[in-house]
Design an enzyme around this catalytic site. Sequence first.
Site, PDB file in Angstrom:
ATOM      1  N   LYS A 186       0.827  -1.209   0.000  1.00 57.04           N
ATOM      2  CA  LYS A 186       0.000   0.000   0.000  1.00 57.04           C
ATOM      3  C   LYS A 186       0.868   1.268   0.000  1.00 57.04           C
ATOM      4  O   LYS A 186       2.094   1.204  -0.061  1.00 57.04           O
ATOM      5  CB  LYS A 186      -0.939  -0.032   1.198  1.00 57.04           C
ATOM      6  CG  LYS A 186      -1.877  -1.246   1.205  1.00 57.04           C
ATOM      7  CD  LYS A 186      -2.752  -1.269  -0.009  1.00 57.04           C
ATOM      8  CE  LYS A 186      -3.677  -2.447  -0.162  1.00 57.04           C
ATOM      9  NZ  LYS A 186      -4.015  -3.294   0.918  1.00 57.04           N
ATOM     10  N   SER A 187       0.226   2.429   0.079  1.00 57.28           N
ATOM     11  CA  SER A 187       0.924   3.714  -0.054  1.00 57.28           C
ATOM     12  C   SER A 187       2.083   3.834   0.931  1.00 57.28           C
ATOM     13  O   SER A 187       3.176   4.293   0.587  1.00 57.28           O
ATOM     14  CB  SER A 187      -0.057   4.868   0.161  1.00 57.28           C
ATOM     15  OG  SER A 187      -1.094   4.824  -0.790  1.00 57.28           O
TER      16      SER A 187
END
Length: 381
Positions: free
Chosen positions: A189-190
């Site tokens: 994820k980010s």
Amino acid sequence: MIPYSKHTLFPEDVDSVTRVLNEEFLTQGEQVPLFEQAICKYSGAQFGVACNSGTSGLHIACLAAGVTKGDLVWTVPNSFVASANCARYCGADVDFVDIDPVTRNLCISALEQKLYLAQQRGRLPKVIIVVHFAGSSSDMESIAKLTIPFGITLVEDAAHAFGGKDNKGNVVGACKYSQMCVLSFHPVKSITSAEGGMVLTNDELLANRLFLYRSHGISRDPSTFQTERRDEPWFYAQHELGFNYRLSDIHAVLGLAQLKHIDKFISARKNLAHRYHRLLETVPIKKPELDENSAWHLYVIELERHERKRVFAQLRERGVGVNVHYIPIHLHPYYRELGFSEGMFPNAERYYNDALTLPLYPSLTFDEQDHVVSQLQEILV
């Protein structure tokens, strides 16, 4: 093999974890509150409740919203199963709203029609879990306008979208149009905390319920005790049937360190997405919409008149670790047993049949990206 995604760590991230390992508390120390506060500052939300995964975040969001047996929760078919399973954990029924074939997010017109029919049948959802697929926010303002008259709770599944903005420029996680927003800090994820998630909200009552459900339903706040033992410093009281969904200080401090890099990560993802757009100009595929506000978690193409299985296999043979996101939730055996079948959500099914996820992550080099594109072009052209 060039993977479809992977985490990016810096020496200072590792150092922060090592430091906590040498401190007194590995869990229930000061790092989790600090992480919650930092995410709130970045997103603009008033309250953040860290938990041990995005899935547990979705679960406690449903619990905080009062979802229980007999209730109905809607989400989209184009997501990981957690977006629907969280409602099933609460004993609720699940239904789906088809996606828009361009944005691949919840289709506003399909939602409007489904709400009209649900009102006629007297079976409206208690909660709608709105998924921000591949990093692009759904049109939350339009969704809110449709659902507010019915008193439906909106929960954003922003596992893909942290670091992005909606189409009005609001930071994902600010809960501008929703009651809660769920983040994931899985390694792809980010940012990552190895495993972890967080629920954001601007509602203090919801935040208090989220804190309870995260930690066994237990409170140490004397003002919540229903006995005369408020003066006993060791005393605590269980108010709900909660869960051990706590995040450790080790995970939290890694998330804190990663948060310092988020803007750089999102910028790198966006640059790579723009570069894919240019490099794929002559390749016979459908490219994703170039959303300037997206966090660009995934770059998903759709093949035109080509067999996805063959292309997938040949790219893997050539060292390109492509993937597919996602098998529509309603087509999994568990949900088929609940009455769902092929043909019920044609946009999501049509998209899935053609979808192929290309590698995208901050440390992907231009040479690696060139290899991905050249191999795809050779196979297709």
